[in-house]
Structure formats: C-alpha cells, structure tokens
Scaffold this motif. Structure first.
Motif, PDB file in Angstrom:
ATOM      1  N   GLU A 342     -49.907 -99.155  14.287  1.00  0.00           N
ATOM      2  CA  GLU A 342     -50.180 -98.263  15.419  1.00  0.00           C
ATOM      3  C   GLU A 342     -50.889 -96.982  15.000  1.00  0.00           C
ATOM      4  OE1 GLU A 342     -46.437 -97.810  17.484  1.00  0.00           O
ATOM      5  OE2 GLU A 342     -46.650 -99.775  18.431  1.00  0.00           O
ATOM      6  N   THR A 343     -51.865 -97.150  14.111  1.00  0.00           N
ATOM      7  CA  THR A 343     -52.712 -96.022  13.727  1.00  0.00           C
ATOM      8  C   THR A 343     -54.173 -96.443  13.725  1.00  0.00           C
ATOM      9  OG1 THR A 343     -52.612 -96.510  11.347  1.00  0.00           O
ATOM     10  CG2 THR A 343     -50.942 -95.005  12.236  1.00  0.00           C
ATOM     11  N   LEU A 344     -55.046 -95.471  13.962  1.00  0.00           N
ATOM     12  CA  LEU A 344     -56.483 -95.606  13.768  1.00  0.00           C
ATOM     13  C   LEU A 344     -56.867 -94.676  12.630  1.00  0.00           C
ATOM     14  CD1 LEU A 344     -57.768 -95.455  17.468  1.00  0.00           C
ATOM     15  CD2 LEU A 344     -57.489 -97.495  16.065  1.00  0.00           C
ATOM     16  N   MET A 345     -57.610 -95.202  11.653  1.00  0.00           N
ATOM     17  CA  MET A 345     -58.026 -94.401  10.504  1.00  0.00           C
ATOM     18  C   MET A 345     -59.549 -94.351  10.438  1.00  0.00           C
ATOM     19  SD  MET A 345     -55.320 -95.447   7.501  1.00  0.00           S
ATOM     20  CE  MET A 345     -53.546 -95.216   7.765  1.00  0.00           C
ATOM     21  N   PHE A 346     -60.076 -93.160  10.163  1.00  0.00           N
ATOM     22  CA  PHE A 346     -61.512 -92.924  10.133  1.00  0.00           C
ATOM     23  C   PHE A 346     -61.950 -92.676   8.692  1.00  0.00           C
ATOM     24  CE2 PHE A 346     -60.017 -92.072  14.312  1.00  0.00           C
ATOM     25  CZ  PHE A 346     -61.044 -92.395  15.174  1.00  0.00           C
ATOM     26  N   TRP A 347     -63.006 -93.375   8.267  1.00  0.00           N
ATOM     27  CA  TRP A 347     -63.431 -93.346   6.876  1.00  0.00           C
ATOM     28  C   TRP A 347     -64.927 -93.053   6.790  1.00  0.00           C
ATOM     29  CZ3 TRP A 347     -59.379 -95.007   3.515  1.00  0.00           C
ATOM     30  CH2 TRP A 347     -58.307 -95.656   4.151  1.00  0.00           C
ATOM     31  N   ASN A 348     -65.306 -92.213   5.833  1.00  0.00           N
ATOM     32  CA  ASN A 348     -66.718 -92.015   5.510  1.00  0.00           C
ATOM     33  C   ASN A 348     -67.102 -93.106   4.510  1.00  0.00           C
ATOM     34  OD1 ASN A 348     -67.306 -89.677   7.080  1.00  0.00           O
ATOM     35  ND2 ASN A 348     -66.125 -88.465   5.626  1.00  0.00           N
ATOM     36  N   ALA A 349     -67.611 -94.204   5.021  1.00  0.00           N
ATOM     37  CA  ALA A 349     -67.800 -95.390   4.192  1.00  0.00           C
ATOM     38  C   ALA A 349     -69.203 -95.529   3.621  1.00  0.00           C
ATOM     39  CB  ALA A 349     -67.458 -96.646   5.006  1.00  0.00           C
ATOM     40  N   PHE A 350     -70.219 -95.010   4.320  1.00  0.00           N
ATOM     41  CA  PHE A 350     -71.596 -95.298   3.936  1.00  0.00           C
ATOM     42  C   PHE A 350     -72.415 -94.029   3.788  1.00  0.00           C
ATOM     43  CE2 PHE A 350     -70.320 -99.155   6.339  1.00  0.00           C
ATOM     44  CZ  PHE A 350     -70.320-100.019   5.260  1.00  0.00           C
TER      45      PHE A 350
END
Length: 370
Positions: A342-350
């Motif tokens: 029950e979480t959304l995680m935001f990543w600087n992937a590119f």
C-alpha cells in the motif's frame, strides 16, 4: 614483441566506461491504502491510482492528491486505469465490466459504457481515439470514443483465459495482448498481412502459432507460446520499431524479446523472479522490470537492463510486497512503482534528455502529454 595484439592492447589501455549511477532510494513515498495485491489488475498510471472504489490524482511536483471519482454508489471497484496519450482523458475499468472515461481537467464523467465486458476489465490501452480493453471474459474490445455507440467496432478473441496485459505500439502500429493462458497475441487492425518466416514458423526456441494472419484483425497476426506463466508485462521498444518485450509470471520468470515483423524471438533473459511489469526508457536504450515471487534471494525488486546486451544496470528494492504496478513520467526520467504494501514509490531512474527542456502546462497530471 608483445604477445598481445595491437587491437587488444588498445582495448585494454582505453579508459573504462563508467556505469551510470542510479539512486538506490525513492525520492518520494506516498501512502496508497487499499492498493490491491492482485497480479491481474493495472491500477497505476502516471499521476493516477485506483484504490478500492476510488481513483485519485496526484500532482508530481508537490505530491498534492485529489479524488477524481468514487464508484461506491454503484457498488463497484476499480480494476484498471489508463491515460490517453495526448489530452486529459482517463479510462477506468471495473470489476463489474463497466468502463468510465473522465476528464481530469474538469473532473467530469465524459462517457460510461455500462456493459463494456461481461467480467472484470483488467487491462486498458489507448491508440489516439481508440480505446481497447481486455477482460476476464477472454475478449479484447475496441471502441472509438468519439462515436455515440456503446458497442465495440471490433471484438478480438485470441486468449483462452483472462486478458491481463494490453499495449499499443507507440507509432499506432500493432497491439500486443497477454493472457493468463500464457500466450501473447499480436493484433493489427490496419489490415497488415503477416510476413512469412523462411523455412519455418519457429525461430530459435520461440514457438509461433500460424494464427491465420489474414489481416482482418479478427485473428492475431502472431501468437507466441513460449512463456509458461501468465503474461501481464508487455512493452514496445520506442527506439527500434517492431521489437516487443514480454514478461512471464511465477512459473516462467523470463523476459523475452520478439521481432513482430517476422514473428521470431530475438533473445530471452531468466530473471529468477515473477515479472510483473516492463517499461522502456525514453532517454536511453534500457528496460525496467518489476518483480514479485522469486527463486533467488532478491525479493520484490525492480531492475534496469541495458539492451541489447541485457546487462543489469541496477537492482533496487524498497517495497515489502510484489511490485505489481509501474508507470513512467511523460519526460521519461522518473518512474513510480506500486505494491500490495500500500505504497507508491517515486524513483529517478533515467538520465535527462540531452539538451531537453521540460514542458510546463496548466495541469501536472502527466503534463497532458502522454
């Protein structure tokens, strides 16, 4: 004289190319209560998430959240969501087989298809004004949202179990569908005919069914049988036309790459984990895969792979449940992952596009460009 050839010596003496660094932690985490731990649903698109009977929108730069709709009044539950590529329309599929189209700018319902399917709609995909939907009733329906009719203008029957993955090629070309029958179908509604494969309909270890290829759209151009588990993860390569990546579930754990022009398998990769989602980078020739059940020590991770070498760029963890949901920002730099924790995680992937400038618009719900 050196025993090393001049070419080899030049390679050895050349500076090693540095692998780019990827931040190992998410830059933002949002709570997502009631985010379903269900492999067959597609509940996250960029700046939107389906939680129980509700759909919420978030604003990327400040994480502000607003409610788009609540289907509790009709005793229904969200099972899939998908943004139109360009514009502010969001399609919502439900467990009862209904399909809603909302305008995120006005927060108003634009269309309601009361009997879109006879069972839950687990997958949605847009191709301009064409909205395609895949269901547990094993059908793929295509509707022109500009037309007043409730009926689809075409129905495609290629799967023997639930359709859980659906993706249009970015250039408006073929549509890929994945099912719980472990099959991948390639559809072309434009009437293109299937290219013949010299000598055989099988290339390498890829098994390809002669699906007719009439070009009418009633039968798939290609049907791939190589996966041994449900195929939800589908992604068209934005850099090379006709290349499709597909990922199999717990009993398969493979990512396979296909040439959809001639129906051949290009390569395959054993990830050791259930493949839940795939998405290509827009700024580099790389692929993201998210994972669940695993036969290795890594659990609930997502990985970045370099294509076509399939070397791993990074493996990142953060979720405590299967990473069932994945979406990318319109600029291609950021991804969001969702899980049954029950979480959304935001990543600087590119990396950022070289010389590129971010576009600003009135809405940050994907900046209207999808």
């Amino acid at each position: 004289m050196s025993p090393v050839r001049a070419e080899s010596r030049q390679l050895l003496e050349s500076p090693r190319r540095q692998l780019r660094s990827v931040c190992k932690t998410p830059y933002r985490v949002l709570d997502a209560p009631e985010l379903a731990d269900d492999f067959y649903l597609n509940l996250v698109d960029w700046s939107s998430v389906g939680l129980g009977s509700c759909v919420y929108l978030w604003t990327a730069h400040n994480a502000a959240v607003s409610k788009l709709c609540d289907l509790a009044g009709s005793n229904d539950t969200v099972s899939s969501i998908s943004w139109v590529q360009k514009g502010t329309l969001l399609a919502i599929g439900t467990l009862s087989g209904r399909m809603h189209i909302y305008d995120a700018n006005t927060l108003q319902l634009q269309r309601l298809y009361k009997n879109a399917h006879t069972q839950r709609i687990g997958a949605l995909a847009w191709n301009s004004h064409i909205l395609s939907s895949g269901s547990r009733d094993r059908m793929v329906h295509h509707r022109d949202v500009r037309e007043p009719s409730q009926r689809p203008f075409k129905r495609c029957a290629g799967h023997r179990q639930e359709v859980c993955g659906l993706k249009w090629a970015r250039d408006g070309g073929p549509l890929a569908s994945g099912g719980n029958d472990n099959k991948v179908c390639i559809w072309d509604l434009r009437g293109s005919k299937r290219a013949s494969v010299a000598g055989s309909s099988t290339s390498g270890s890829g098994s390809v069914e002669d699906a007719g290829g009439s070009g009418s759209g009633d039968a798939p151009l290609w049907k791939f049988h190589e996966h041994t588990a449900a195929v939800k993860a589908l992604a068209w390569d934005p850099h090379v036309s006709g290349v499709l990546a597909t990922g199999g579930g717990t009993q398969d754990k493979h990512i396979r790459f296909w040439n959809t022009f001639n129906g051949t398998m290009l390569s395959e990769l054993d990830t050791g984990s259930q493949v839940c989602n795939l998405i290509w980078s827009l700024t580099s020739h790389e692929l993201v895969s998210t994972h669940g059940f695993s036969s290795t020590t890594a659990q609930n991770q997502f990985c970045i792979w370099k294509y076509p070498t399939l070397n791993m760029v990074a493996s990142l963890t953060g979720h405590t449940h299967r990473v069932l949901y994945l979406a990318m920002s319109p600029d291609g730099e950021t991804i969001v992952t969702g899980a049954g924790d029950e979480t959304l995680m935001f990543w600087n992937a590119f990396p950022k596009k070289e010389g590129g400038e971010k576009r600003e618009t009135r809405l940050d719900y994907g900046r209207l460009i999808r």
